[in-house]
Design an enzyme around this catalytic site. Structure first.
Site, PDB file in Angstrom:
ATOM      1  N   ASP A  35       0.852  -1.195   0.000  1.00 55.47           N
ATOM      2  CA  ASP A  35       0.000   0.000   0.000  1.00 55.47           C
ATOM      3  C   ASP A  35       0.888   1.245   0.000  1.00 55.47           C
ATOM      4  OD1 ASP A  35      -3.204   0.551   0.999  1.00 55.47           O
ATOM      5  OD2 ASP A  35      -1.780   2.215   1.144  1.00 55.47           O
ATOM      6  N   ILE A  36       0.475   2.264  -0.748  1.00 59.20           N
ATOM      7  CA  ILE A  36       1.275   3.491  -0.867  1.00 59.20           C
ATOM      8  C   ILE A  36       1.278   4.287   0.447  1.00 59.20           C
ATOM      9  CG2 ILE A  36      -0.520   5.106  -1.668  1.00 59.20           C
ATOM     10  CD1 ILE A  36       1.494   5.919  -3.903  1.00 59.20           C
ATOM     11  N   ASN A  97     -12.795  -3.161   2.132  1.00 57.98           N
ATOM     12  CA  ASN A  97     -13.767  -2.072   2.200  1.00 57.98           C
ATOM     13  C   ASN A  97     -14.585  -2.037   0.912  1.00 57.98           C
ATOM     14  OD1 ASN A  97     -12.747  -1.086   4.708  1.00 57.98           O
ATOM     15  ND2 ASN A  97     -11.036  -0.151   3.603  1.00 57.98           N
ATOM     16  N   GLN A 104     -14.867   2.650   0.752  1.00 59.15           N
ATOM     17  CA  GLN A 104     -13.987   2.164  -0.313  1.00 59.15           C
ATOM     18  C   GLN A 104     -13.517   3.352  -1.155  1.00 59.15           C
ATOM     19  OE1 GLN A 104     -15.936  -0.521  -3.049  1.00 59.15           O
ATOM     20  NE2 GLN A 104     -14.013  -1.253  -3.929  1.00 59.15           N
ATOM     21  N   HIS A 110     -10.115  -5.289  -3.507  1.00 57.07           N
ATOM     22  CA  HIS A 110      -8.798  -5.488  -2.894  1.00 57.07           C
ATOM     23  C   HIS A 110      -8.997  -5.926  -1.454  1.00 57.07           C
ATOM     24  CE1 HIS A 110      -9.995  -1.253  -2.513  1.00 57.07           C
ATOM     25  NE2 HIS A 110      -9.350  -1.213  -1.364  1.00 57.07           N
ATOM     26  N   HIS A 112      -6.942  -5.793   2.046  1.00 59.27           N
ATOM     27  CA  HIS A 112      -5.803  -5.264   2.796  1.00 59.27           C
ATOM     28  C   HIS A 112      -5.301  -6.381   3.708  1.00 59.27           C
ATOM     29  CE1 HIS A 112      -6.752  -0.822   2.236  1.00 59.27           C
ATOM     30  NE2 HIS A 112      -7.925  -1.347   1.958  1.00 59.27           N
TER      31      HIS A 112
HETATM   32  P1  5GP Z   1      -9.789   1.439   0.284  1.00 61.61           P
HETATM   33  O1  5GP Z   1     -10.211   2.600   1.137  1.00 61.61           O
HETATM   34  O2  5GP Z   1     -10.379   1.541  -1.114  1.00 61.61           O
HETATM   35  O3  5GP Z   1     -10.059   0.113   0.927  1.00 61.61           O
HETATM   36  O4  5GP Z   1      -8.222   1.525   0.191  1.00 61.61           O
HETATM   37  C1  5GP Z   1      -7.509   1.892  -0.944  1.00 61.61           C
HETATM   38  C2  5GP Z   1      -6.031   1.808  -0.580  1.00 61.61           C
HETATM   39  O5  5GP Z   1      -5.292   2.000  -1.763  1.00 61.61           O
HETATM   40  C3  5GP Z   1      -5.566   2.866   0.417  1.00 61.61           C
HETATM   41  O6  5GP Z   1      -5.026   2.203   1.569  1.00 61.61           O
HETATM   42  C4  5GP Z   1      -4.509   3.659  -0.343  1.00 61.61           C
HETATM   43  O7  5GP Z   1      -3.397   4.027   0.461  1.00 61.61           O
HETATM   44  C5  5GP Z   1      -4.114   2.706  -1.457  1.00 61.61           C
HETATM   45  N1  5GP Z   1      -3.670   3.356  -2.681  1.00 61.61           N
HETATM   46  C6  5GP Z   1      -4.291   4.371  -3.318  1.00 61.61           C
HETATM   47  N2  5GP Z   1      -3.612   4.707  -4.434  1.00 61.61           N
HETATM   48  C7  5GP Z   1      -2.558   3.864  -4.499  1.00 61.61           C
HETATM   49  C8  5GP Z   1      -1.479   3.712  -5.422  1.00 61.61           C
HETATM   50  O8  5GP Z   1      -1.372   4.423  -6.425  1.00 61.61           O
HETATM   51  N3  5GP Z   1      -0.573   2.741  -5.166  1.00 61.61           N
HETATM   52  C9  5GP Z   1      -0.676   1.931  -4.065  1.00 61.61           C
HETATM   53  N4  5GP Z   1       0.271   1.013  -3.908  1.00 61.61           N
HETATM   54  N5  5GP Z   1      -1.661   2.048  -3.174  1.00 61.61           N
HETATM   55  C10 5GP Z   1      -2.602   3.006  -3.378  1.00 61.61           C
END
Ligand code: 5GP
Length: 127
Positions: A35-36, A97, A104, A110, A112
């Site tokens: 994760d970034i 999420n 989300q 995805h 985590h």
């Molecule tokens: P969500 O809230 O959709 O479950 O989480 C999305 C996740 O994607 C977040 O934890 C965010 O830090 C990660 N993320 C968003 N953009 C990028 C990216 O460009 N590269 C990577 N490796 N992770 C990302």
């Protein structure tokens, strides 16, 4: 039930190689990468290569091979990242999420994989 997938989402772009990632695991149907914005010492995202917005979308429309591959990839990441208590780890949490209530951000399925520190309780209780 209508599943809508936006192929311009950031993970679709990662899968197309348009955006770099720190890859942890590549399989035929899945990709795992760091994760970034890590929220724990281990914070890896596991995604299917197919165009699925959520877990319920995935399990409704993906092939058995994709589902098996993805499920195994999640477990393999837990072992690779050494968070499995069956090895040297002390445990982990899987989160997927989905939608507005799930907060989300990226509309591509995805999971985590979080670990490497105590993660606290799962949710805050309702008032
Ligand atoms: P969500 O809230 O959709 O479950 O989480 C999305 C996740 O994607 C977040 O934890 C965010 O830090 C990660 N993320 C968003 N953009 C990028 C990216 O460009 N590269 C990577 N490796 N992770 C990302």
């Amino acid at each position: 039930m209508a599943y809508v997938y936006d192929d311009q989402n950031i993970f679709a772009r990662i899968l197309r190689g348009e955006i770099p990632n720190k890859t942890v695991l590549e399989t035929e149907h899945s990709l795992a990468f760091h994760d970034i914005g890590p929220q724990a010492p281990c914070h890896v995202l596991v995604i299917p290569r197919g165009a699925y917005v959520s877990y319920d979308h995935f399990t409704a429309e993906a092939s058995d091979a994709e589902i098996l591959d993805f499920s195994r990839a999640v477990g393999e990441v837990c072992r690779m990242m050494e968070v499995s208590p069956a090895g040297t780890g002390q445990g982990y949490r899987l989160i997927s999420n989905t939608g507005d209530h799930g907060h989300q951000e990226v509309p591509h399925l995805h999971v985590h994989v979080l670990g490497g520190r105590s993660l606290g309780r799962m949710l805050e209780a309702l008032d």
